[in-house]
Design a protein around this motif. Sequence first.
Motif, PDB file in Angstrom:
ATOM      1  N   ASP A 130       0.845  -1.192   0.000  1.00  0.00           N
ATOM      2  CA  ASP A 130       0.000   0.000   0.000  1.00  0.00           C
ATOM      3  C   ASP A 130       0.880   1.241   0.000  1.00  0.00           C
ATOM      4  O   ASP A 130       1.015   1.932   1.009  1.00  0.00           O
ATOM      5  CB  ASP A 130      -0.924  -0.016   1.222  1.00  0.00           C
ATOM      6  CG  ASP A 130      -1.890   1.151   1.225  1.00  0.00           C
ATOM      7  OD1 ASP A 130      -2.168   1.688   0.140  1.00  0.00           O
ATOM      8  OD2 ASP A 130      -2.366   1.531   2.318  1.00  0.00           O
ATOM      9  N   MET A 131       1.477   1.548  -1.157  1.00  0.00           N
ATOM     10  CA  MET A 131       2.415   2.657  -1.256  1.00  0.00           C
ATOM     11  C   MET A 131       1.779   3.855  -1.955  1.00  0.00           C
ATOM     12  O   MET A 131       0.921   3.695  -2.814  1.00  0.00           O
ATOM     13  CB  MET A 131       3.674   2.230  -2.016  1.00  0.00           C
ATOM     14  CG  MET A 131       4.520   1.194  -1.307  1.00  0.00           C
ATOM     15  SD  MET A 131       6.100   0.907  -2.151  1.00  0.00           S
ATOM     16  CE  MET A 131       5.532   0.293  -3.742  1.00  0.00           C
ATOM     17  N   THR A 132       2.228   5.047  -1.564  1.00  0.00           N
ATOM     18  CA  THR A 132       1.871   6.275  -2.257  1.00  0.00           C
ATOM     19  C   THR A 132       3.161   7.003  -2.600  1.00  0.00           C
ATOM     20  O   THR A 132       4.083   7.070  -1.784  1.00  0.00           O
ATOM     21  CB  THR A 132       0.977   7.175  -1.391  1.00  0.00           C
ATOM     22  OG1 THR A 132      -0.221   6.466  -1.056  1.00  0.00           O
ATOM     23  CG2 THR A 132       0.609   8.453  -2.136  1.00  0.00           C
ATOM     24  N   GLU A 133       3.227   7.558  -3.817  1.00  0.00           N
ATOM     25  CA  GLU A 133       4.437   8.235  -4.281  1.00  0.00           C
ATOM     26  C   GLU A 133       4.143   9.719  -4.485  1.00  0.00           C
ATOM     27  O   GLU A 133       3.149  10.088  -5.110  1.00  0.00           O
ATOM     28  CB  GLU A 133       4.907   7.624  -5.607  1.00  0.00           C
ATOM     29  CG  GLU A 133       5.235   6.143  -5.499  1.00  0.00           C
ATOM     30  CD  GLU A 133       5.367   5.484  -6.870  1.00  0.00           C
ATOM     31  OE1 GLU A 133       5.064   6.157  -7.882  1.00  0.00           O
ATOM     32  OE2 GLU A 133       5.763   4.315  -6.927  1.00  0.00           O
ATOM     33  N   TYR A 134       5.033  10.562  -3.960  1.00  0.00           N
ATOM     34  CA  TYR A 134       4.924  12.011  -4.101  1.00  0.00           C
ATOM     35  C   TYR A 134       6.126  12.491  -4.920  1.00  0.00           C
ATOM     36  O   TYR A 134       7.268  12.315  -4.500  1.00  0.00           O
ATOM     37  CB  TYR A 134       4.890  12.690  -2.733  1.00  0.00           C
ATOM     38  CG  TYR A 134       3.771  12.208  -1.841  1.00  0.00           C
ATOM     39  CD1 TYR A 134       2.525  12.824  -1.858  1.00  0.00           C
ATOM     40  CD2 TYR A 134       3.952  11.124  -0.977  1.00  0.00           C
ATOM     41  CE1 TYR A 134       1.488  12.381  -1.047  1.00  0.00           C
ATOM     42  CE2 TYR A 134       2.926  10.672  -0.155  1.00  0.00           C
ATOM     43  CZ  TYR A 134       1.700  11.304  -0.199  1.00  0.00           C
ATOM     44  OH  TYR A 134       0.678  10.852   0.617  1.00  0.00           O
ATOM     45  N   THR A 145       1.015  13.193  -7.447  1.00  0.00           N
ATOM     46  CA  THR A 145       0.930  12.133  -6.446  1.00  0.00           C
ATOM     47  C   THR A 145       0.357  10.899  -7.124  1.00  0.00           C
ATOM     48  O   THR A 145      -0.607  10.997  -7.889  1.00  0.00           O
ATOM     49  CB  THR A 145       0.014  12.544  -5.271  1.00  0.00           C
ATOM     50  OG1 THR A 145       0.538  13.714  -4.655  1.00  0.00           O
ATOM     51  CG2 THR A 145      -0.066  11.426  -4.244  1.00  0.00           C
ATOM     52  N   VAL A 146       0.954   9.744  -6.871  1.00  0.00           N
ATOM     53  CA  VAL A 146       0.473   8.494  -7.445  1.00  0.00           C
ATOM     54  C   VAL A 146       0.194   7.524  -6.307  1.00  0.00           C
ATOM     55  O   VAL A 146       1.111   7.102  -5.587  1.00  0.00           O
ATOM     56  CB  VAL A 146       1.493   7.880  -8.422  1.00  0.00           C
ATOM     57  CG1 VAL A 146       0.965   6.546  -8.967  1.00  0.00           C
ATOM     58  CG2 VAL A 146       1.802   8.836  -9.567  1.00  0.00           C
ATOM     59  N   ALA A 147      -1.081   7.191  -6.108  1.00  0.00           N
ATOM     60  CA  ALA A 147      -1.463   6.211  -5.099  1.00  0.00           C
ATOM     61  C   ALA A 147      -1.245   4.805  -5.634  1.00  0.00           C
ATOM     62  O   ALA A 147      -1.178   4.593  -6.852  1.00  0.00           O
ATOM     63  CB  ALA A 147      -2.920   6.413  -4.700  1.00  0.00           C
ATOM     64  N   GLY A 148      -1.141   3.849  -4.713  1.00  0.00           N
ATOM     65  CA  GLY A 148      -0.829   2.475  -5.101  1.00  0.00           C
ATOM     66  C   GLY A 148      -1.780   1.900  -6.124  1.00  0.00           C
ATOM     67  O   GLY A 148      -1.356   1.240  -7.086  1.00  0.00           O
ATOM     68  N   GLU A 149      -3.086   2.174  -5.966  1.00  0.00           N
ATOM     69  CA  GLU A 149      -4.062   1.596  -6.888  1.00  0.00           C
ATOM     70  C   GLU A 149      -4.004   2.239  -8.273  1.00  0.00           C
ATOM     71  O   GLU A 149      -4.580   1.716  -9.231  1.00  0.00           O
ATOM     72  CB  GLU A 149      -5.479   1.733  -6.321  1.00  0.00           C
ATOM     73  CG  GLU A 149      -5.974   3.154  -6.129  1.00  0.00           C
ATOM     74  CD  GLU A 149      -5.620   3.745  -4.774  1.00  0.00           C
ATOM     75  OE1 GLU A 149      -6.199   4.779  -4.421  1.00  0.00           O
ATOM     76  OE2 GLU A 149      -4.761   3.146  -4.087  1.00  0.00           O
TER      77      GLU A 149
END
Length: 286
Positions: A130-134, A145-149
């Motif tokens: 469950d990662m989020t990338e900023y 921002t890119v959320a895991g899904e």
Amino acid sequence: MKRVILICAVAIWAVACSKSEDFGVQVSNDTLDAFNDRFPGAKSVSWDKRGVYKVALFSYGGDKLTAWYTQDGVWCMTERTLPEGGIPRQVVNSFQLDEGRTGKSVLRVDHLTRDGIEDIYVMVTGSDGDMTEYYYSEDGIQVKTVAGEERIYDDYRNEIVPAIPSQVLTKVAEQYPNARVMEVDVIFPGIIYVEIIDNLMLKTMEFSLTGAWSVTTWVVSEQFVKTQASDVYDAFLELGYNGNTAVTSVMCCETPTSLYYWFKLDNNGMRTNVKISSDAQNIVVD
């Protein structure tokens, strides 16, 4: 005769693979030459195939790096996971201040160097599942921002700059001489999006697939319009939207022939768009 052909084929395959330093992936001499020119003395090199790319994983200057190449041996991108002390202070500050993320744990920070555009820093939070990338510029401006899904792949191949008409980058330089290109996306059937930072503002330029520029958009605050484009704001107030109407966003839009402000409104669930030219003479409501 068949046996001789088989032995020769196996021998040729073995030689080709030995040149790639990895018996699981065949890498062309052009790719190996390009890699060695860019990373002389690289250690512990292994190769992987990811989609249409050949990817080198290796040690260089004490760091673990990943370099991406096309099938023709053209370098596209290098990834490096940064130690805590190697992260630009502006990136750390922006991450902590944006959206109240102070104290949020960071899994790692990746530094992406790509062909033809600016470097980008990726703050990765959460866990493997469950990662989020900023994504940030070096001076701490958040690009996305890119959320895991939302991720299509479990790597950064989508951050590689696609092939685009040369006139696209030429137009960027002509229209916004001080702009830095942060991202390029090609959306079929016919739009190229170029994310730029111009005067510390993140802007999106839209082009056709032939390289014709159609519009540039960027987010501004209602207060910005009130103070920097007062005639526009007065024209908006004169439309008579009452206190039940919320301004959900304001975009500044520049085309080859005009500049206008786009107000997006929400009145108890009813959505309205108001577009007002920068001289406040033309108003469109839909």
